[in-house]
Design an enzyme around this catalytic site. Structure first.
Site, PDB file in Angstrom:
ATOM      1  N   GLU A 242     -22.523  -7.342  27.470  1.00  0.00           N
ATOM      2  CA  GLU A 242     -23.826  -6.674  27.353  1.00  0.00           C
ATOM      3  C   GLU A 242     -24.447  -7.203  26.070  1.00  0.00           C
ATOM      4  O   GLU A 242     -24.041  -6.802  24.980  1.00  0.00           O
ATOM      5  CB  GLU A 242     -23.635  -5.151  27.294  1.00  0.00           C
ATOM      6  CG  GLU A 242     -23.023  -4.537  28.540  1.00  0.00           C
ATOM      7  CD  GLU A 242     -24.020  -4.408  29.686  1.00  0.00           C
ATOM      8  OE1 GLU A 242     -25.233  -4.525  29.457  1.00  0.00           O
ATOM      9  OE2 GLU A 242     -23.577  -4.206  30.827  1.00  0.00           O
ATOM     10  N   CYS A 276     -31.249  -2.931  22.111  1.00  0.00           N
ATOM     11  CA  CYS A 276     -31.216  -4.193  22.865  1.00  0.00           C
ATOM     12  C   CYS A 276     -32.396  -4.316  23.821  1.00  0.00           C
ATOM     13  O   CYS A 276     -32.827  -5.429  24.128  1.00  0.00           O
ATOM     14  CB  CYS A 276     -29.904  -4.311  23.624  1.00  0.00           C
ATOM     15  SG  CYS A 276     -29.525  -2.847  24.580  1.00  0.00           S
TER      16      CYS A 276
HETATM   17  P1  NAP Z   1     -22.523  -8.121  16.739  1.00  0.00           P
HETATM   18  O1  NAP Z   1     -22.702  -8.614  15.368  1.00  0.00           O
HETATM   19  O2  NAP Z   1     -22.488  -9.102  17.842  1.00  0.00           O
HETATM   20  O3  NAP Z   1     -21.161  -7.241  16.714  1.00  0.00           O
HETATM   21  C1  NAP Z   1     -20.761  -6.503  17.835  1.00  0.00           C
HETATM   22  C2  NAP Z   1     -19.271  -6.222  17.743  1.00  0.00           C
HETATM   23  O4  NAP Z   1     -18.548  -7.446  17.833  1.00  0.00           O
HETATM   24  C3  NAP Z   1     -18.835  -5.586  16.412  1.00  0.00           C
HETATM   25  O5  NAP Z   1     -17.811  -4.660  16.673  1.00  0.00           O
HETATM   26  C4  NAP Z   1     -18.307  -6.780  15.646  1.00  0.00           C
HETATM   27  O6  NAP Z   1     -17.396  -6.458  14.626  1.00  0.00           O
HETATM   28  C5  NAP Z   1     -17.617  -7.541  16.755  1.00  0.00           C
HETATM   29  N1  NAP Z   1     -17.357  -8.952  16.461  1.00  0.00           N
HETATM   30  C6  NAP Z   1     -18.030  -9.770  15.622  1.00  0.00           C
HETATM   31  N2  NAP Z   1     -17.480 -11.007  15.654  1.00  0.00           N
HETATM   32  C7  NAP Z   1     -16.447 -10.956  16.522  1.00  0.00           C
HETATM   33  C8  NAP Z   1     -15.498 -11.915  16.989  1.00  0.00           C
HETATM   34  N3  NAP Z   1     -15.511 -13.175  16.569  1.00  0.00           N
HETATM   35  N4  NAP Z   1     -14.568 -11.512  17.889  1.00  0.00           N
HETATM   36  C9  NAP Z   1     -14.550 -10.246  18.340  1.00  0.00           C
HETATM   37  N5  NAP Z   1     -15.430  -9.291  17.928  1.00  0.00           N
HETATM   38  C10 NAP Z   1     -16.366  -9.653  17.050  1.00  0.00           C
HETATM   39  O7  NAP Z   1     -23.659  -7.061  17.130  1.00  0.00           O
HETATM   40  P2  NAP Z   1     -24.260  -5.847  16.300  1.00  0.00           P
HETATM   41  O8  NAP Z   1     -25.060  -6.391  15.177  1.00  0.00           O
HETATM   42  O9  NAP Z   1     -23.213  -4.831  16.027  1.00  0.00           O
HETATM   43  O10 NAP Z   1     -25.227  -5.233  17.411  1.00  0.00           O
HETATM   44  C11 NAP Z   1     -26.467  -5.767  17.708  1.00  0.00           C
HETATM   45  C12 NAP Z   1     -26.436  -6.665  18.932  1.00  0.00           C
HETATM   46  O11 NAP Z   1     -25.905  -5.955  20.042  1.00  0.00           O
HETATM   47  C13 NAP Z   1     -27.850  -7.073  19.353  1.00  0.00           C
HETATM   48  O12 NAP Z   1     -27.859  -8.421  19.739  1.00  0.00           O
HETATM   49  C14 NAP Z   1     -28.141  -6.160  20.530  1.00  0.00           C
HETATM   50  O13 NAP Z   1     -29.120  -6.650  21.415  1.00  0.00           O
HETATM   51  C15 NAP Z   1     -26.794  -6.084  21.167  1.00  0.00           C
HETATM   52  N6  NAP Z   1     -26.702  -4.902  22.021  1.00  0.00           N
HETATM   53  C16 NAP Z   1     -26.700  -5.067  23.376  1.00  0.00           C
HETATM   54  C17 NAP Z   1     -26.677  -3.958  24.207  1.00  0.00           C
HETATM   55  C18 NAP Z   1     -26.646  -4.089  25.701  1.00  0.00           C
HETATM   56  O14 NAP Z   1     -26.276  -3.122  26.357  1.00  0.00           O
HETATM   57  N7  NAP Z   1     -27.018  -5.205  26.280  1.00  0.00           N
HETATM   58  C19 NAP Z   1     -26.653  -2.673  23.649  1.00  0.00           C
HETATM   59  C20 NAP Z   1     -26.659  -2.547  22.261  1.00  0.00           C
HETATM   60  C21 NAP Z   1     -26.675  -3.664  21.462  1.00  0.00           C
HETATM   61  P3  NAP Z   1     -17.906  -6.327  13.097  1.00  0.00           P
HETATM   62  O15 NAP Z   1     -18.760  -5.121  13.062  1.00  0.00           O
HETATM   63  O16 NAP Z   1     -16.659  -6.192  12.325  1.00  0.00           O
HETATM   64  O17 NAP Z   1     -18.665  -7.588  12.799  1.00  0.00           O
END
Ligand code: NAP
Length: 469
Positions: A242, A276
């Site tokens: 997602e 998102c």
């Molecule tokens: P993010 O930076 O991609 O992080 C999401 C999760 O992934 C966090 O728990 C993060 O941990 C973890 N993570 C980071 N690097 C990783 C790796 N190499 N391997 C495994 N896990 C890893 O996203 P965010 O800033 O928290 O959230 C914003 C993003 O989420 C936006 O792009 C938004 O559009 C998207 N989003 C999508 C939806 C949907 O339903 N489509 C809903 C909500 C949000 P850390 O926190 O420790 O970095």
């Protein structure tokens, strides 16, 4: 971190900050890569317990969990408000949605079923067959910062409903409500081996989990960049992705402009645009562009921003300094691409002011990338084909909103727009938790909504009977 039914105190700590004033809210035990092996061992045992537990019992545990969250609604809401910086009213809405998501998961647990399979189409006339859906094993749930409770429920609820054990890796910035959720599940009777929460950096703890062969399924919500890294490293696992978006709204000249402006006031600026499906691009038919811009500016100028804990605050801060810097860069880039800043465009402390940019080139970042900030670009179009081409001309495709009374225009947009959802006379930010939700292209793979997610958390098992003499 949370293992074997309780929070674990560790030597290493992570401080969770309030994004509004940067005060430390709480320090919690940090997981390291060493904890990954232990969590997997415990979850393997959890899976053996849960797959043998009757679905009705799993459903009851989830139903009780929903009740516990409902009883502690204000405590959950305050925690979310503090760790994310969303307003207290946005946080209450998230808790209500999370309760619903867990209830829907409980229903999914008892509704999940297989089908009979015809055997007699190539002559196997004496055989009879059916398939059931069986759990996968250990599900890794990785969640983002912006909806730390409800999006965790969208993964953990269906996973447990199906009979899987879960290891949850919440966003390091917002782990508190995830820990409370794990406690609620245990209080509701979930065996302690079935849920662990590892709080640690995605790049180390997250990656170690992603690579672990014992994990059968990854349900990830987050950015496209991290999603791609996970896909490149996870090996043979089922995945649900997602991801992000730059959602568009198309406004035809017969649309009620004031109503559309009021809806975009919510859709573009809720949670400071860090959603998102936040409205990021608006394409308006040329003849009404000036009038629409006036209506939208009037609405957006009224947004009351400030301390998210105040009852009347409509928009709170952004999550952290890099996000504020990125928003500033997007505005500078828009100016370079001939965009006019109609409102906002700068920060005030940790708040990025509600921003409107007009008539920007389509190559600008605000059109092509995900801003994840309280900013909306308004551009003009002449024909429906031009509008559809522009909506589709990005790497994302999560949800799109269309405003028109012309049914032919609505149908053409519904057919030709490449996004997981096309909403007629509604903003793309609309979501109820039972709908099949997810993106096309760079916005993801698979669908959430407990009825749909539970299928992604299971696999088919075929059983064939034959007659013997
Ligand atoms: P993010 O930076 O991609 O992080 C999401 C999760 O992934 C966090 O728990 C993060 O941990 C973890 N993570 C980071 N690097 C990783 C790796 N190499 N391997 C495994 N896990 C890893 O996203 P965010 O800033 O928290 O959230 C914003 C993003 O989420 C936006 O792009 C938004 O559009 C998207 N989003 C999508 C939806 C949907 O339903 N489509 C809903 C909500 C949000 P850390 O926190 O420790 O970095």
């Amino acid at each position: 971190m949370f293992i074997k039914g309780k929070r674990i105190v560790t030597d290493k700590k992570v401080s969770v900050h309030n994004p509004y004033d940067n005060q430390v809210i709480e320090e919690i035990g940090l997981s390291t890569e060493k904890d990954v092996a232990e969590a997997i061992e415990i979850a393997s045992e959890g899976f053996r317990i849960l797959k043998n537990m009757p679905a009705g019992e799993r459903a009851k545990i989830l139903e009780r969990t929903a009740k516990i969250i409902a009883d502690k609604k204000e405590e959950f809401a305050r925690t979310i408000c503090l760790e994310v910086g969303k307003t207290i009213n946005e946080a209450r809405t998230e808790v209500d949605r999370a309760i619903n998501t867990i209830r829907l998961s409980s229903i999914a647990a008892i509704s999940l079923k297989g089908e009979t399979v015809r055997m007699d189409i190539v002559g196997a006339t004496k055989k009879m067959a059916f398939y059931t859906r069986v759990p996968l094993g250990i599900v890794l749930a990785i969640s983002p910062f912006n909806f730390p409770l409800n999006l965790s429920c969208h993964k953990i609820g269906p996973a447990i409903a199906a009979g899987n054990a879960v290891i949850h890796k919440p966003a390091t910035k917002t782990p508190l409500s995830a820990l409370m959720l794990a406690e609620a599940l245990i209080e509701a009777g979930l065996p302690e081996q079935c849920i662990s929460v590892l709080v640690g950096p995605g790049s180390s703890v997250g990656m170690a989990l992603v690579r672990a062969p014992e994990i059968r399924k990854i349900s990830f919500t987050g950015s496209l960049e991290v999603g791609e890294t996970i896909m490149a490293n996870c090996g043979m696992k089922k995945v649900t992705m997602e991801l992000g978006s730059n959602s568009a709204v198309v406004v035809f000249k017969d649309a009620p402009l004031r109503l559309v402006a009021k809806k975009i006031r919510k859709g573009g600026y809720t949670l400071a645009g860090q959603v998102c499906i936040s409205v990021q691009r608006v394409y308006v038919e040329e003849e009404i562009a000036d009038e629409f811009l006036r209506e939208l500016s009037l609405e957006v100028a009224q947004i009351k921003y400030g301390d998210p804990m105040q009852e009347d605050t409509e928009m709170g801060p952004m999550i952290d300094e890099p996000s504020l810097k990125k928003a500033e860069e997007f505005v500078e880039d828009a100016k370079k691409h001939k965009g006019m800043v109609i409102l906002g465009g700068s920060r005030q402390g940790t708040i990025f002011l509600p921003t409107i940019i007009f008539d920007v080139e389509e190559s600008a970042k605000i059109i092509q990338e995900e801003a994840f900030a309280p900013m909306v670009a308004v551009n003009k179009f002449k024909t429906i084909d031009e509008a559809i081409t522009r909506v589709n001309n990005t790497k994302y495709g999560l949800q799109t909103g269309i405003f028109t009374k012309n049914i032919n225009f609505a149908l053409k947009c519904a057919k030709e727009i490449d996004s997981g959802g096309v909403l007629i006379n509604e903003i793309p930010t609309f979501r109820v938790d039972n709908m099949p939700y997810g993106g096309m292209k760079g916005s993801g793979l698979g669908r959430e909504g407990p009825e749909f997610a539970i299928k992604e958390m299971t696999e088919e098992k075929l059983i064939i009977f034959d007659e013997i003499e």
